[in-house]
Design an enzyme around this catalytic site. Structure first.
Site: not given
Ligand SMILES: NC(=O)c1ccc[n+]([C@@H]2O[C@H](COP(=O)([O-])OP(=O)(O)OC[C@H]3O[C@@H](n4cnc5c(N)ncnc54)[C@H](O)[C@@H]3O)[C@@H](O)[C@H]2O)c1
Length: 253
Positions: A37, A60-61, A87, A139, A151, A155, A186
């Site tokens: 992370d 950092d990705v 992710n 997504s 976004y 995706k 989340t």
């Molecule tokens: N939560 C939703 O409703 C939802 C819906 C569809 C898709 N998604 C996708 O699921 C994935 C995870 O979403 P989530 O809601 O669990 O996330 P979240 O916002 O709860 O957590 C995101 C995490 O990503 C980390 N992060 C941010 N920038 C980063 C980087 N540059 N390198 C590495 N880590 C980094 C942050 O520190 C955090 O721990 C994402 O790709 C998101 O687009 C989420």
């Protein structure tokens, strides 16, 4: 015998939310996990909770150096790499599409699409060695027009990327698939609790998703149970993509 016994996964952005649930699920099914992370503390906490079969590191990705270090750490600590879970890549640009700058586009594409491609490139030699696979978290925004233009476009790009990698590396025995979540509860939504109550009304199954709903789908696609599935997108979305049919039922007298 569990599905991930002896297997090793690397999960990006696994400090909370979906990534954390995926890491926990793979470990619960017998696997070892490199929990990565941007927030190294969070990654370390998730790994510590899992225990012996997890290691948490800051990654950092958007940094290729960080990605390469993570892949190397997974192989050094656990001896191999079977599953990459892309992710990271949440929505970071919420600007009015008519005002979006080139910089906005670059930032969103960097974290969502280019990072996933870079992670795949870095992991590929190790995945090839064990006939492993990649699951990318996309997504429903990449499948229909739900808003957040940059976004959603990033995706949608993941789908083409996944199909192309799948076609190119199928003969190497490496599979590439996508899980496309609907709204998932989340920490991303913590600042907008009312939004989740409103959004759940759009879902035929009457609720938003939980991180564990996505982790279950990832664990399936990443396992041998999905050994003849590649280049595919699995929407895990409580029926929201049924769209017009659901709305017709809702408004029927
Ligand atoms: N939560 C939703 O409703 C939802 C819906 C569809 C898709 N998604 C996708 O699921 C994935 C995870 O979403 P989530 O809601 O669990 O996330 P979240 O916002 O709860 O957590 C995101 C995490 O990503 C980390 N992060 C941010 N920038 C980063 C980087 N540059 N390198 C590495 N880590 C980094 C942050 O520190 C955090 O721990 C994402 O790709 C998101 O687009 C989420």
């Amino acid at each position: 015998m569990q599905r991930y016994d002896g297997r090793v996964a690397l999960v990006t952005a696994a400090g909370q939310g979906i990534g954390k649930a995926v890491a926990e699920r793979i470990a619960a099914e017998g696997g070892s996990v490199l929990v990565t992370d941007l927030d190294g503390e969070r990654a370390a906490q998730v790994a510590a909770k899992i225990g012996e079969r997890a290691l948490g590191i800051q990654v950092d990705v958007t940094s290729r150096a960080d990605i390469d270090a993570a892949v190397a750490a997974a192989v050094e600590r656990f001896g191999r790499l079977d599953l990459l879970v892309n992710n990271a890549g949440g929505c970071i640009v919420t600007s009015d599409p008519e005002q979006t700058t080139v910089d906005d586009w670059h930032r969103q594409l960097d974290v969502t699409l280019i990072s996933a491609a870079q992670c795949i490139q870095s992991a590929l030699p190790h995945l090839r060695a064990v006939r492993g696979n990649v699951v990318t978290i996309s997504s429903v925004n990449g499948l229909a027009a739900f808003g957040n233009l940059e976004y959603s476009a990033a995706k949608a790009g993941q789908q083409s990327m996944t199909q192309n990698f799948a076609a190119r590396h199928g003969r190497d025995g490496v599979r590439f698939n996508i899980v496309a979540p609907g709204t998932i509860r989340t920490p991303n939504w913590d600042s907008m609790p009312q939004a989740l109550d409103r959004l759940k009304e759009m879902y035929p199954l009457g609720r938003v998703g939980e991180p564990e709903d996505i982790a279950a789908a990832v664990a399936f696609l990443g396992s041998d149970d999905a050994s003849w599935i590649t280049g595919q997108t699995l929407p895990v979305e409580g029926g929201v993509l049924t769209g017009p049919a659901f709305l017709i039922h809702q408004t029927r007298p």
